[in-house]
Design a protein around this motif. Structure first.
Motif: not given
Length: 181
Positions: A70-72, A74-75, A78-79, A94-96, A99
Motif C-alpha cells: 500500500p504505497t501512498p 496506491r492508497l 484507491h481512496l 485493494s490498497p486499503i 494496509l
C-alpha cells in the motif's frame, strides 16, 4: 459467459488465511489464556506467519508483497476512487485492504512475540506488561478483523463479486472489462 472465473488465491495463501482465522477465533473466544491449546495454537500461528512472510517474496504474483504493497500513491488513488463511487476492481488486495491486512499481520506478530515472552522468558515471569501488550494486541486484531470482514462485504457489493468466497475457492469472477483485455 456468466460463470467465467479466473484463479486468484493460491492454496498456500488460502490455507494461511483459514488457519490464522481459526487460531484467532479459538484462542480469542474459546481457549483459556496460557493453557496448552492456546500456547500451541499460538506457535502454529507464528509458524504460518513466517511461511506467509517468505511466500510474499517467492509465491505467485497475487501473494507477493510488491503486487499489493500500500504505497501512498496506491492508497490515494484507491481512496479517490471510493469517494467518487467508482471502485477499483483489481486482482488481489485493494490498497486499503492491503494496509489493513499488513496491520493484522503486525498485530499477530505482537501477539505471538508477547505470548512467547510470557511463556518462555523466565526473567519476565510475573511482569504485567507482556500480558497487557498481548491482550491489547489481541483486541486491536479483533477490531481489524471486524474492519476486514465489513470491508470485504462492502467491496463485494460495490464491485459485484463475492470476495470472501474467492478466498475459499481461490477463484473470482472475471468482469466484462477484464474479458476484453
Amino acid at each position: 459467459m456468466q460463470g467465467e472465473s479466473l484463479r486468484l488465491w493460491d492454496p498456500l495463501v488460502r490455507l494461511f488465511h483459514l488457519s490464522i482465522a481459526g487460531v484467532f477465533v479459538a484462542n480469542y473466544f474459546f481457549n483459556e489464556a496460557g493453557n496448552d491449546w492456546h500456547v500451541w495454537l499460538g506457535y502454529y500461528a507464528m509458524a504460518w506467519l513466517l511461511v506467509r512472510s517468505v511466500w510474499g517474496f517467492v509465491g505467485p504474483r497475487s501473494a507477493r508483497w510488491a503486487d499489493f504493497w500500500p504505497t501512498p500513491q496506491r492508497l490515494a488513488a484507491h481512496l479517490r476512487s471510493l469517494l467518487k463511487g467508482k471502485p477499483q476492481h483489481r486482482l488481489g488486495h485493494s490498497p486499503i485492504g492491503a494496509l489493513v491486512m499488513l496491520l493484522m499481520l503486525l498485530a499477530l506478530l505482537v501477539i505471538g512475540s508477547s505470548g512467547f515472552l510470557m511463556q518462555e522468558v523466565d526473567v519476565l515471569w510475573g511482569a504485567d506488561w507482556p500480558l497487557q501488550v498481548h491482550e491489547t494486541a489481541a483486541d486491536v486484531l479483533l477490531a481489524l478483523v471486524c474492519v476486514h470482514v465489513l470491508a470485504a462485504v462492502f467491496e463485494s457489493i460495490q464491485v459485484r463479486d463475492n470476495l470472501p468466497l474467492s478466498m475459499l475457492t481461490g477463484r473470482r469472477k472475471r468482469l466484462p472489462e477484464e474479458r476484453a483485455q
